[in-house]
Design a protein around this motif. Structure first.
Motif, short mmCIF file in Angstrom:
data_model
loop_
_atom_site.label_atom_id
_atom_site.label_comp_id
_atom_site.label_asym_id
_atom_site.label_seq_id
_atom_site.Cartn_x
_atom_site.Cartn_y
_atom_site.Cartn_z
N LYS A 1 0.85 -1.18 0.00
CA LYS A 1 0.00 0.00 0.00
C LYS A 1 0.89 1.24 0.00
N GLN A 2 0.56 2.23 -0.82
CA GLN A 2 1.34 3.47 -0.86
C GLN A 2 0.87 4.40 0.25
N GLY A 3 1.83 5.02 0.94
CA GLY A 3 1.47 5.96 1.99
C GLY A 3 1.10 7.31 1.40
N PRO A 4 0.35 8.11 2.14
CA PRO A 4 -0.01 9.45 1.64
C PRO A 4 1.21 10.36 1.53
N GLU A 5 2.24 10.09 2.33
CA GLU A 5 3.42 10.98 2.31
C GLU A 5 4.58 10.38 1.55
N GLY A 6 4.33 9.29 0.82
CA GLY A 6 5.40 8.68 0.05
C GLY A 6 6.29 7.81 0.92
N SER A 7 7.36 7.31 0.33
CA SER A 7 8.21 6.38 1.07
C SER A 7 9.36 7.12 1.71
N LEU A 8 9.84 6.54 2.88
CA LEU A 8 10.94 7.15 3.60
C LEU A 8 12.23 6.40 3.33
N LEU A 9 12.10 5.08 3.28
CA LEU A 9 13.27 4.25 3.07
C LEU A 9 13.09 3.48 1.77
N THR A 10 14.17 3.44 1.01
CA THR A 10 14.12 2.64 -0.21
C THR A 10 15.28 1.66 -0.19
N ILE A 11 14.96 0.38 -0.27
CA ILE A 11 16.01 -0.63 -0.30
C ILE A 11 16.10 -1.12 -1.74
N GLU A 12 17.32 -1.02 -2.32
CA GLU A 12 17.48 -1.35 -3.73
C GLU A 12 18.46 -2.49 -3.91
N ASP A 13 18.00 -3.61 -4.37
CA ASP A 13 18.87 -4.76 -4.69
C ASP A 13 19.91 -5.00 -3.62
N PHE A 14 19.46 -5.06 -2.38
CA PHE A 14 20.41 -5.13 -1.28
C PHE A 14 20.78 -6.58 -0.98
N SER A 15 22.10 -6.87 -1.05
CA SER A 15 22.60 -8.21 -0.68
C SER A 15 23.62 -8.04 0.42
N VAL B 1 9.73 1.46 2.26
CA VAL B 1 9.05 1.59 3.54
C VAL B 1 8.32 2.92 3.54
N GLU B 2 7.00 2.85 3.69
CA GLU B 2 6.19 4.06 3.56
C GLU B 2 6.28 4.89 4.84
N LYS B 3 6.29 6.18 4.64
CA LYS B 3 6.42 7.09 5.76
C LYS B 3 5.17 7.03 6.64
N GLY B 4 5.38 6.89 7.95
CA GLY B 4 4.26 6.89 8.88
C GLY B 4 3.55 5.56 8.98
N PHE B 5 3.95 4.57 8.19
CA PHE B 5 3.33 3.26 8.23
C PHE B 5 4.06 2.35 9.21
N VAL B 6 3.35 1.28 9.60
CA VAL B 6 4.01 0.20 10.31
C VAL B 6 4.24 -0.92 9.31
N THR B 7 5.50 -1.26 9.11
CA THR B 7 5.84 -2.33 8.18
C THR B 7 6.33 -3.53 8.97
N ALA B 8 5.72 -4.70 8.76
CA ALA B 8 6.14 -5.89 9.49
C ALA B 8 7.01 -6.75 8.60
N LEU B 9 8.08 -7.32 9.20
CA LEU B 9 8.90 -8.30 8.48
C LEU B 9 8.62 -9.65 9.12
N ILE B 10 8.12 -10.60 8.31
CA ILE B 10 7.86 -11.93 8.86
C ILE B 10 8.63 -12.97 8.06
N GLY B 11 8.68 -14.16 8.60
CA GLY B 11 9.39 -15.24 7.92
C GLY B 11 9.93 -16.21 8.94
N PRO B 12 10.27 -17.41 8.51
CA PRO B 12 10.79 -18.40 9.46
C PRO B 12 12.16 -18.00 10.01
N SER B 13 12.57 -18.68 11.06
CA SER B 13 13.87 -18.35 11.67
C SER B 13 14.98 -18.46 10.66
#
Lengths: 268, 612
Positions: free
Chosen positions: A14-28, A44-56
């Motif tokens: 979902k796009q935030g109303p204020e645009g994104s704050l963090l941009t991760i580009e092809d990060f290894s 990562v959208e500004k003002g949003f809560v972004t969750a990172l999930i996944g197995p251990s």
């Protein structure tokens, strides 16, 4: 529904109303030769809560710690790609890592208050920044503790040792400390994993309160938690970002089979 | 090792035939039809291990009971040795100062001896000695297979007898009594006098021995003690100060002579100035000497005449008496008073009689100063080195090597440190300091010989591994999460160390430091090379600028024990002193260790309070 493994991220955040704050580009990222992150790209959208999930071991904590460069402490670390905060690449050699971390607050898995008074804990980021003005410090203590919903519980014992607080209170104190210096981003690395359900509920309410005021990235093992608190959710698997999208979609109607298997508890 | 004998035997059998377990399990499948054919989809499972005979009896070797017993035994032996040693030292040390009764022993040859009973012993008589003895005694000794008993009495009066102690065979004793008029007189010189008072002469007022009452005597002795103290003050501090000024002037003159030459006008004017000043100081010296002389003259008129048990008389100045008491008519309260006053003297006075009498105050003071300086030197060095090793240095082979070296340093014999301290600190560094800053005092060294500073630095070197190891462990015990928390707040590494890591590691660091101090305080061997002396003329701290005299040699409790016990004229007389001094040193080290525990617990409470 798509199978995973083609190396591409299915992206429907979902796009935030204020645009994104963090941009991760092809990060290894490699830990002494062993690759831990594979070409991760997301916003990562500004003002949003972004969750990172996944197995251990899927690299979600690594990604989080890459954002404020906590991984720098590890010897033999190598990265490729960019992480942009606004339009600054945080891995640019000209960026001062200390200044960068001042712009980001971080909350860890286990509450780690410092062995000093409650007030001293909250103003620690200001203290290392050289702030000496008593009135600013006093205001900050109250504001941060109110924001962290801890003020009413500790306002009469601000000079007591922080280690005397309960686990949940300690974690809220750590959140107060993380937001004391008014950071742009608040990073939370499984902030409830060491807490009981009541304390967890309080922290989740708190995250809900902080939504909009801070940009929050939260790593969690608890899928219900991710579903409850986040706006966008990113699912990672074996170091790659499989799917990133609106939380309701990820949990009800994921586009990738692997995501569905994970969120329905088939593996993890 | 825990295999039981049964299975070991089984294994041995297996080498010959097929293993009984497997053959037993396999045989039904080989010989007969399977009981039940595997159903469709069901995987073929290995058959269950059949029941076999297991020894459920208690296995002596596996239970390890003998090891538990030997471990416990080793611990008990160790603890018993330590406790036994402590009880021995404490018992002897505590009883030393308690006044003993004085016995007068009448011997067969009509002579008498008087003294404190010291100890008894069984000894073997020479055959020649036996011949001269009467029949009944010989028979008695023969019954004891040639052994006889003898008592050791502390008879004092060294100036008359040339011995402090005398062995008396019990068969020579006719009668033992404790007369009320026997006095024990502690003197400034010659050890104690044991005898009766015949006459007291208080500036012409003569009191005969039988009329002397204790109140008069005590008062007279107290006054005499004041006179002695005054004379001492004049001779030691006041004349000492005058001498110090004279010496300073002389050295100042010599300095001018060395830098400008003796022909220069500066030297001539300095010399005139010095002569004028010296004149004044010499006049003051004369005046003090006269005052001392007059007091001494008056002091000489207060005398006491004592008679030893056989009647031989000895006249003493009252001011030569430290303490006197009628040993056989003391009440318990009086005895306790004497006991405590002796302890007080021990702790607060200077030693007398080549250290075998008097106090150990200079030794306590020297030990204290040295330990304090040692802590000042070792704390920053050790902590900074450990911080670099643990926090900044890249952990790898080189750091491991350094760490091993540091640990090994702790095992180097301390005398080696003493030699290093003497060669490097005293001769090289101290010698250079003398050349640069005190050329006028050469060839007599100032810093170029053993002294308080060099002793402290040598011991700091000796104990720095203790601090480094303790600090490193304390730093390693600081949770990584604390550091990460601080770094995530935007703190630099140094800020993290300063605000978070060091305070949190402080209990461990303090413990290490105090243990290092305890180790340093009890060390003797290296000190013998770098500045400890038998008797130090001056304390390292006094009223003369710069107040703390780092170059002075000093006294030390550990060395005092060695000196008193093994280097003194009469080791028997010195033995009680050795016990008391040992008690004191053990007490000091114990107090330091106890302090370390208290400090650690306090700081722990502060930094590690209530996790959840």
């Amino acid at each position: 529904m798509r199978e995973s493994g083609n190396g591409e991220t299915v992206y429907h955040a979902k796009q935030g109303p204020e645009g994104s704050l963090l941009t991760i580009e092809d990060f290894s990222l490699w830990y002494s030769g062993k690759q831990a992150l594979f070409d991760v790209s997301m916003q990562v959208e500004k003002g949003f809560v972004t969750a990172l999930i996944g197995p251990s071991g899927c690299g979600k904590s690594t990604l989080l710690r890459a954002i404020n460069r906590m991984n720098d402490l590890i010897a033999g670390l190598r990265t490729r790609g960019r992480i942009l905060l606004g339009d600054t690449d945080i891995y640019n050699p000209s960026v001062d890592v200390i200044a960068l971390r001042k712009a980001m607050g971080m909350v860890f898995q286990k509450p780690n208050p410092f062995p000093m008074s409650i007030a001293a804990n909250v103003i620690y980021p200001l203290r290392v920044d050289g702030v000496r003005d008593k009135s600013i410090l006093r205001e900050t203590v109250e504001r941060a503790l109110r924001q962290a919903a801890l003020w009413d519980e500790v306002k009469d014992r601000l000079q007591d040792n922080a280690l005397g607080l309960s686990g949940g209170q300690q974690q809220r104190l750590c959140i107060a400390r993380a937001i004391a210096a008014d950071p742009d981003v608040l990073l939370m690395d499984e902030p409830c994993s060491a807490l009981d359900p009541v304390a967890t509920g309080k922290i989740e309410d708190l995250i809900d309160d902080l939504r909009g005021r801070y940009t929050i990235i939260i790593v969690t093992h608890n899928m219900q938690q991710a579903a409850r608190v986040s706006d966008n959710t990113a699912f990672m698997y074996l170091g790659a970002l499989i799917e990133c999208g609106e939380t309701s979609t990820i949990f009800t109607n994921p586009k990738v089979k692997k995501t569905m298997e994970y969120v329905t508890g088939r593996f993890g | 090792m825990s295999a039981n004998p049964k299975s070991a035997a089984d294994e041995f059998d297996n080498r010959v035939g097929p293993p009984p377990r497997r053959s037993h399990a396999a045989s039904p499948q080989e010989t007969t039809e399977p009981v039940r054919a595997p159903e469709k989809g069901e995987e073929e499972r290995p058959p269950l291990t059949p029941a076999r005979k297991r020894p459920y009896a208690w296995d002596f070797r596996a239970a390890g009971e003998p090891f538990v017993w030997s471990m416990g035994g080793a611990l008990v032996i160790g603890i018993l040795m330590i406790i036994g040693f402590l009880i021995f030292v404490v018992y002897n040390g505590i009883l030393t100062f308690y006044p003993e009764p004085l016995y007068v022993v009448k011997l067969k040859d009509n002579k008498q001896i008087a003294g404190e009973f010291f100890r008894a012993e069984v000894y073997k008589l020479e055959p020649e000695a036996l011949k001269g003895l009467p029949e009944n005694v010989r028979k008695e000794i023969a019954d004891q297979k040639g052994f006889a008993n003898r008592n050791l009495y502390r008879i004092g009066n060294f100036d008359l007898y040339n011995e402090d102690f005398r062995w008396t065979p019990t068969h020579d004793i006719v009668e033992t009594s404790t007369p009320k008029d026997m006095f024990f007189v502690e003197r400034v010189e010659w050890g104690p006098f044991i005898g009766r008072i015949t006459k007291l002469d208080l500036n012409g007022q003569i009191i005969q021995g039988s009329d002397v009452n204790m109140a008069t005597l005590d008062q007279a002795v107290a006054q005499a003690t004041k006179r002695r103290a005054r004379i001492r003050q004049i001779e030691r501090s006041e004349m000492g100060e005058v001498n110090h000024h004279l010496e300073k002037g002389r050295l100042g003159l010599r300095k001018v002579a060395l830098s400008r030459g003796e022909e220069s006008p500066e030297y001539r004017s300095a010399k005139d100035e010095y002569e004028a000043k010296a004149e004044k100081w010499r006049a003051r010296h004369e005046e003090l000497a006269r005052e001392a002389e007059s007091i001494k003259e008056r002091d000489g008129k207060y005398t006491i005449t004592l008679a030893e048990v056989n009647g031989q008389e000895k006249q003493l100045k009252l001011s030569d008496i430290v303490r006197l008491y009628p040993a056989n008519r003391l009440t318990v309260t009086e005895k306790l008073h004497i006991y405590l006053s002796r302890w007080w003297e021990f702790l607060s006075q200077e030693p007398r009689e080549a250290n075998t009498e008097g106090g150990v105050m200079p030794a306590i003071f020297g030990t204290f100063c040295m330990t304090a300086l040692l802590a000042l030197a070792v704390a920053p060095f050790g902590v900074v080195a450990a911080l670099y090793l643990r926090e900044y240095a890249k952990q790898g082979r080189v750091v491991s090597l350094v760490r091993i070296c540091v640990n090994n340093l702790a095992g180097v014999p301390s005398i080696v440190y003493g030699i290093f301290g003497l060669g490097f600190f005293a001769y090289l560094v101290g010698g250079s300091i003398d050349q640069l800053f005190f050329p006028e005092r050469l060839p007599s060294p100032t810093f170029g010989t053993g002294g308080l500073l060099w002793a402290s630095l040598t011991l700091a070197l000796l104990t720095v591994p203790v601090v480094i190891v303790a600090t490193e462990e304390a730093l390693a015990a600081v949770p990584q999460s604390m550091r990460e928390g601080s770094l995530a707040c935007g703190a630099s590494k140094w800020q993290t160390i300063k605000h978070i890591v060091l305070p949190r590691a402080m209990p461990g660091i303090m413990t290490g430091l105090i243990l290092a101090m305890a180790r340093g305080a009890q060390e003797v061997a290296p000190l013998m090379l770098v500045g400890v002396v038998k008797i130090a003329p001056e304390l390292p701290i006094d009223g003369i600028f710069p107040y703390l005299h780092l170059e002075r040699s000093f006294m030390h409790l550990g060395f005092h024990i060695y000196d008193v016990g093994f280097q003194s004229r009469n080791s028997e007389a010195a033995r009680p002193m050795v016990y008391v001094t040992t008690l004191l040193l053990i007490g000091m080290v114990l107090a330091l260790n106890a302090a370390s525990i208290v400090v650690r617990n306090r700081l722990k409470k502060k930094f590690l309070a209530g996790h959840f």
